[in-house]
Each structure stands twice: as C-alpha cells, then as structure tokens.
Scaffold this active site. Structure first.
Site, PDB file in Angstrom:
ATOM      1  CE  LYS A 178      -2.079   2.407   3.273  1.00 54.17           C
ATOM      2  NZ  LYS A 178      -1.969   3.726   2.607  1.00 54.17           N
ATOM      3  CD  GLU A 253      13.925   1.446   8.277  1.00 57.97           C
ATOM      4  OE1 GLU A 253      14.467   2.480   8.735  1.00 57.97           O
ATOM      5  OE2 GLU A 253      14.440   0.333   8.341  1.00 57.97           O
ATOM      6  CB  CYS A 294      13.175   9.982   6.921  1.00 57.98           C
ATOM      7  SG  CYS A 294      13.982   8.942   5.698  1.00 57.98           S
ATOM      8  CD  GLU A 396       9.624  13.225  11.318  1.00 57.91           C
ATOM      9  OE1 GLU A 396       8.541  12.683  11.560  1.00 57.91           O
ATOM     10  OE2 GLU A 396      10.502  12.724  10.596  1.00 57.91           O
TER      11      GLU A 396
HETATM   12  P1  NAD Z   1       2.200   8.087   8.024  1.00 56.91           P
HETATM   13  O1  NAD Z   1       2.658   7.273   9.168  1.00 56.91           O
HETATM   14  O2  NAD Z   1       1.074   9.001   8.223  1.00 56.91           O
HETATM   15  O3  NAD Z   1       1.784   7.143   6.806  1.00 56.91           O
HETATM   16  C1  NAD Z   1       2.685   6.213   6.233  1.00 56.91           C
HETATM   17  C2  NAD Z   1       1.895   5.091   5.601  1.00 56.91           C
HETATM   18  O4  NAD Z   1       1.269   4.344   6.632  1.00 56.91           O
HETATM   19  C3  NAD Z   1       0.783   5.538   4.676  1.00 56.91           C
HETATM   20  O5  NAD Z   1       0.688   4.619   3.605  1.00 56.91           O
HETATM   21  C4  NAD Z   1      -0.457   5.475   5.558  1.00 56.91           C
HETATM   22  O6  NAD Z   1      -1.653   5.288   4.856  1.00 56.91           O
HETATM   23  C5  NAD Z   1      -0.139   4.266   6.412  1.00 56.91           C
HETATM   24  N1  NAD Z   1      -0.750   4.212   7.738  1.00 56.91           N
HETATM   25  C6  NAD Z   1      -1.047   5.246   8.558  1.00 56.91           C
HETATM   26  N2  NAD Z   1      -1.570   4.792   9.708  1.00 56.91           N
HETATM   27  C7  NAD Z   1      -1.568   3.432   9.619  1.00 56.91           C
HETATM   28  C8  NAD Z   1      -1.982   2.378  10.486  1.00 56.91           C
HETATM   29  N3  NAD Z   1      -2.496   2.624  11.691  1.00 56.91           N
HETATM   30  N4  NAD Z   1      -1.852   1.105  10.073  1.00 56.91           N
HETATM   31  C9  NAD Z   1      -1.316   0.830   8.868  1.00 56.91           C
HETATM   32  N5  NAD Z   1      -0.932   1.769   7.994  1.00 56.91           N
HETATM   33  C10 NAD Z   1      -1.049   3.061   8.373  1.00 56.91           C
HETATM   34  O7  NAD Z   1       3.503   8.842   7.486  1.00 56.91           O
HETATM   35  P2  NAD Z   1       3.588   9.902   6.319  1.00 56.91           P
HETATM   36  O8  NAD Z   1       3.037  11.186   6.833  1.00 56.91           O
HETATM   37  O9  NAD Z   1       3.063   9.311   5.069  1.00 56.91           O
HETATM   38  O10 NAD Z   1       5.164  10.054   6.108  1.00 56.91           O
HETATM   39  C11 NAD Z   1       5.975  10.923   6.826  1.00 56.91           C
HETATM   40  C12 NAD Z   1       6.691  10.183   7.932  1.00 56.91           C
HETATM   41  O11 NAD Z   1       7.457   9.103   7.397  1.00 56.91           O
HETATM   42  C13 NAD Z   1       7.680  11.054   8.668  1.00 56.91           C
HETATM   43  O12 NAD Z   1       7.565  10.807  10.051  1.00 56.91           O
HETATM   44  C14 NAD Z   1       9.031  10.566   8.168  1.00 56.91           C
HETATM   45  O13 NAD Z   1      10.108  10.776   9.041  1.00 56.91           O
HETATM   46  C15 NAD Z   1       8.760   9.121   7.986  1.00 56.91           C
HETATM   47  N6  NAD Z   1       9.727   8.518   7.080  1.00 56.91           N
HETATM   48  C16 NAD Z   1      10.681   7.678   7.593  1.00 56.91           C
HETATM   49  C17 NAD Z   1      11.640   7.118   6.758  1.00 56.91           C
HETATM   50  C18 NAD Z   1      12.689   6.177   7.284  1.00 56.91           C
HETATM   51  O14 NAD Z   1      13.345   5.539   6.493  1.00 56.91           O
HETATM   52  N7  NAD Z   1      12.877   6.066   8.584  1.00 56.91           N
HETATM   53  C19 NAD Z   1      11.613   7.410   5.388  1.00 56.91           C
HETATM   54  C20 NAD Z   1      10.637   8.278   4.904  1.00 56.91           C
HETATM   55  C21 NAD Z   1       9.692   8.837   5.756  1.00 56.91           C
END
Ligand code: NAD
Length: 492
Positions: A178, A253, A294, A396
């Site tokens: 997804k 991650e 990130c 963050e």
């Molecule tokens: P998010 O957590 O809101 O969403 C990420 C994904 O998870 C989306 O596909 C979303 O639909 C899904 N999701 C959300 N809640 C969920 C749940 N309860 N169960 C299953 N799936 C769920 O994050 P975002 O806003 O899309 O991305 C930004 C974040 O991602 C920032 O915190 C950033 O630091 C982090 N990030 C981390 C890395 C890394 O490698 N550590 C890389 C890129 C981004």
C-alpha cells in the site's frame, strides 16, 4: 504509457486492475495548484481479503521459482521503469509537489535501481553452514516468509515503495503493498509496468487507501506474516501494538530529527573547498525535497567559533533558493505535499516563535503567480535561539524548517546531538578524521555521514534507533528480513 489529465487510480489484485469493492473514492489533489486531478480508491478489509486470496494462490509457484526467473522479471520491471521515466517523474511531481528535475534525477532512477539491485542480489544470496567437527553438519535454509505487507509514505513515493517490494519479491514472497494515499499515482503506474513485465498474477497486489481502513487491515490480517513499514512514529506505534502480539516479523522505519554537527576546523585558509562543500551540502540536507526527507538534518549544531560566519552565509544561500512551480527547471523548492501537512508546518513555525525562537529567514507561506497561486508553498526557514529541550528541537516537523544551536566542545556537541528521542541519521563535518570517527561511534543513530550527506550504497544497513524504529533495510538485511532462517542438523 502516458498520463491523461484526470487519473482514475485502480487497485492491482491477482494481476488485474480492479475497482475497490466499496466503489468509493477520494480526491487526489495536486499540492502545487491545490486542484483535484484524480481519484483514489478507498480500499478496506474486504479488498485486503481479496488480495490475500490472490497472493495465497500465487505463493506456491513463486516461492520455488528459480532465482534466475525472478531476476529476469524484476530486471524487466527495472528496465520498464527506466523506459517510462518521463511519465513516472511527472506523476510523482504532480502527486507530491517536488521539483520535476528531482523526480527525474533521483526518485525514479532510484526506483529502477532498487529493482535491479535486488534482482541481482537474489542470484548471489547464500546461507550458512556450521560444521560440528566430525559429529554433524548444520545448514541454514532461508525460506520466504509467505505473504508479506509493505506500507510506505508520501515523501519519496516510488523510491521507498520499491525499496520494500523489490527485496520482498526477490526473496520469494507474495506481497500486499500500500502506497501512501497522499501520493498513489506512481504506484498505480508501477502496477501497469508489472503487468507488462509479466510478473505472475497475484505475486504483487497493490491496494490504495488510507491508514485506518486499508493499512490497518493489512497489518491485522492473520495470513500476512511480516510487515515492512515506513512512515511516522505515531503510525509505527499503532502498527507494532497490533502486529507484535500476533508475532509478525516487523521492520519499522520511522521519523527523524537528525543532527548536523559542524566543527570549526571546516574553516581553514588552505582548504576553502572543505567549507564550500559543507555549506552547499548543508543547504541540500536542510531543504532538499522541501525538508521532507527522513534523513534531512533539521538540527544544525555549529561550533561557536565559526557560528556568526556560518549563520550569515547559510542565511544568504537559503534566501537565494528559488521557490515555485515544480515543473519549472529553475525551481529549487516545490510545494509541500498536502494542505494538512502545510498547515502542520506553519503551526510548528508559529510554535517556534512562541517558544522564543528568532526566524532568521523564511517563516511564511508563499503564493507564487500563475497556476500555483493556490498551491501549498512555504519558504525555507531558519530558526535560532532555541535550546535542545523545546518542542521545536524535540519533535519532527518534516518540512523546510531547521534550527541552529551552538556548542564549544565535542562532548557538548554529542550531548546536543543525542538530546532528542529520535535516532535515524546524523552528519558530521570536520577535517579531523579521528574526531569524526570517535563522534560517529558515540552518536545514537543508525546512519552517520562524515563530510557528506545522502551518499547511499544499497548494500549497507539502513534504519534507526530509539523512536526512529526497529530493524534494518538494505542489502542482505532486507533479504534476511523477508526470509525465515531454518536450521537443519545432520548427524554424520
Ligand atoms: P504516516 O505514518 O502518516 O503514513 C505512512 C503510511 O502508513 C501511509 O501509507 C499510511 O496510509 C499508512 N498508515 C497510517 N496509519 C496506519 C496504520 N495505523 N496502520 C497501517 N498503515 C497506516 O507517514 P507519512 O506522513 O506518510 O510520512 C511521513 C513520515 O514518514 C515522517 O515521520 C518521516 O520521518 C517518515 N519517514 C521515515 C523514513 C525512514 O526511512 N525512517 C523514510 C521516509 C519517511
């Protein structure tokens, strides 16, 4: 493949493009213009059930398919990504707001590199054997986990999506994936590419939908045995609370608040190139992809002796960054990914003001002329005068906002670097390589760059500590995550 003006996205299940069972959709908004340009399926647990069935049917053949046959089809996907670079890059930019030159130069090439890398890796993957002198020999089988879930965020959409899918498929798993509901378009185009490449039906299933209805159904499904997730720490906690009691394999991650430590020895009359590289890279590591990587260094820690010079030059360079229409070549900064995220960043800037921070440059929303007048643009923002314990330096922001702090000793630099609850990445700038190695050893982070940033070798372990997650992606780590080790002991 081409991109029409309005994009009807569909799920990819059992090798077919299909509507969500609920027949409901949400709008897809171009963040650079604020306009609707497509529709995204609202998939839920019923679609997940359908995808799991398709994956289950495909699994017996895929898990024993030869490494060479997996190599061929994954490599073909990589080639087709390259062939469709222009359209994929335009899709990524339209969905995400990032400059088109960035999508073309980084995001899409990296997506094909991910497939090519793991296509090749599986041809060389080997397991261990342990001999007990003349008594017995143990050998380790590395078998596919089965059906696995891959969930990715919006900041580097196809880049991070493929970073999970490619090793999962290479290791012989069937995948329910997804992408973020905020940036689904390139994943939809990838499903067409997989079909064209001849990936067997049901081996990869791509569902579109939000976290609460679709992502959480993937996480909770009892037949999905491993979850590889990249996203926020908040969602990571929710996922762990569901998946851990079910004893699923988990790779998380999560967020970051990365320190960028700059020592005074970067400024030396006989080595102007060191200072120039540090300055140029620090602007990139602060504001690249609108600060929505990130790995961006959002807390800049500068040795006091050089602080005033650093500050003046950093502010001057940041003011010169051209912000505007992501389709225009000269735009160094594009739009923030969504209205919600744009409002969150503006709130964080206001919070920094209230905490007593001084905005040295930026701090405002911008409305460029022309087609982007209603887009979500924020000036690159530099803040000084805040200590390590305030919210601005602890939480963050994930946008074009950095803070400056000073230190006098290496110990002080380390204390500041390690002061927050995240531990993803860090950067160290110094000409004293012994000092750099010592600091690298003591930093609480999964990734350290010395005199560089974002230099990536796909073989190396990638991931964070503390609130930045658990597990490592990349190279053998990824193939080990997506396989189960089984020891077989044979008495001689
Ligand atoms: P998010 O957590 O809101 O969403 C990420 C994904 O998870 C989306 O596909 C979303 O639909 C899904 N999701 C959300 N809640 C969920 C749940 N309860 N169960 C299953 N799936 C769920 O994050 P975002 O806003 O899309 O991305 C930004 C974040 O991602 C920032 O915190 C950033 O630091 C982090 N990030 C981390 C890395 C890394 O490698 N550590 C890389 C890129 C981004």
């Amino acid at each position: 493949m081409n991109l029409s003006n309005f994009q009807y996205i569909q799920n990819y299940i059992g090798g077919e493009m299909v509507e969500p069972l609920s027949k409901t959709y949400t709008d897809n908004i171009n963040p650079a213009t604020g306009e609707k340009f497509g529709q995204i399926p609202c998939s839920n647990h019923e679609d997940v059930e359908w995808a799991v069935k398709a994956a289950g049917q495909a699994l017996p053949a895929w898990r024993i398919a030869s490494a060479e046959s997996k190599f061929k089809v994954l490599n073909k996907i990589a080639d087709l990504i390259d062939e469709n670079l222009e359209v994929l890059a335009l899709a990524e930019t339209t969905d995400n707001g990032k400059p088109l030159w960035l999508s073309k130069g980084v995001d899409i090439p990296r997506a094909s590199a991910n497939f090519r890398f793991f296509a090749t890796a599986i041809m060389h993957f080997a397991s261990e054997s342990h001999q007990m002198e003349d008594k017995a020999i143990n050998y380790t089988l590395r078998q596919p986990v089965g059906i696995v879930g891959c969930i990715s965020p919006w900041n580097l959409p196809l880049y991070l999506f493929t970073w999970k899918i490619a090793p999962a498929l290479a290791a012989g798993n069937c995948v329910i994936a997804k992408p973020s509901e905020v940036t689904p378009l390139s994943a939809f185009l990838l499903s067409k590419i997989c079909k064209e490449a001849g990936l067997p039906e049901g081996v990869l299933n791509i569902l579109h939908g939000d976290g609460p209805a679709c992502g959480s159904a993937i996480v909770a499904h009892p037949k999905i045995k491993a979850i590889s997730f990249t996203g926020s720490t908040r969602a990571g906690q929710q996922i762990a609370s569901v998946a851990a009691p079910m004893f699923k394999k988990l790779s998380l991650e999560l967020g970051g608040k990365n320190p960028n430590i700059i020592f005074a020895d970067c400024l030396a009359d006989d080595k102007p190139e060191v200072w120039a590289k540090m300055m140029k890279t620090t602007v990139q590591s602060s504001f690249g992809n609108q600060g929505q990587i990130c790995l961006c260094g959002s807390r800049i820690l500068v040795e006091k002796k050089i602080y005033e010079k650093f500050k003046a030059e950093f502010v001057e360079r940041t003011k010169k960054l051209i912000l505007g229409d992501p389709l225009e070549e000269q735009s160094k900064q594009g739009a923030i990914v969504s209205k919600v995220h744009y409002e969150k960043i503006l709130h964080c800037i206001e919070q920094a003001r209230q905490e007593g921070g001084t905005i040295l440059t930026g701090g405002n929303a911008i409305h460029p002329d022309g087609r982007c007048a209603k887009g979500y643009f924020i000036e690159p923002t530099i803040i000084e005068g805040l200590g390590p314990d305030c919210k601005t330096n602890m939480e963050e922001i994930f946008g074009p906002v950095v803070t400056l702090q000073t230190f006098e000793t290496t110990e002080e630099a380390l204390a500041l670097a390690n002061a927050c609850d995240y531990g993803l990445a860090s950067t160290i700038w110094t000409t004293d390589i012994t000092k750099a190695n010592k600091v690298a050893m003591k930093i609480n982070a999964g990734i350290v760059w010395i005199n560089c940033w974002l230099l990536r070798d796909l073989r190396t372990p990638f991931g964070g500590v503390k609130n930045s997650g658990v597990g490592r992606e990349g190279g053998w780590d990824a193939l080990k995550f997506f396989t189960e080790a089984k020891n077989v002991c044979v008495e001689l």
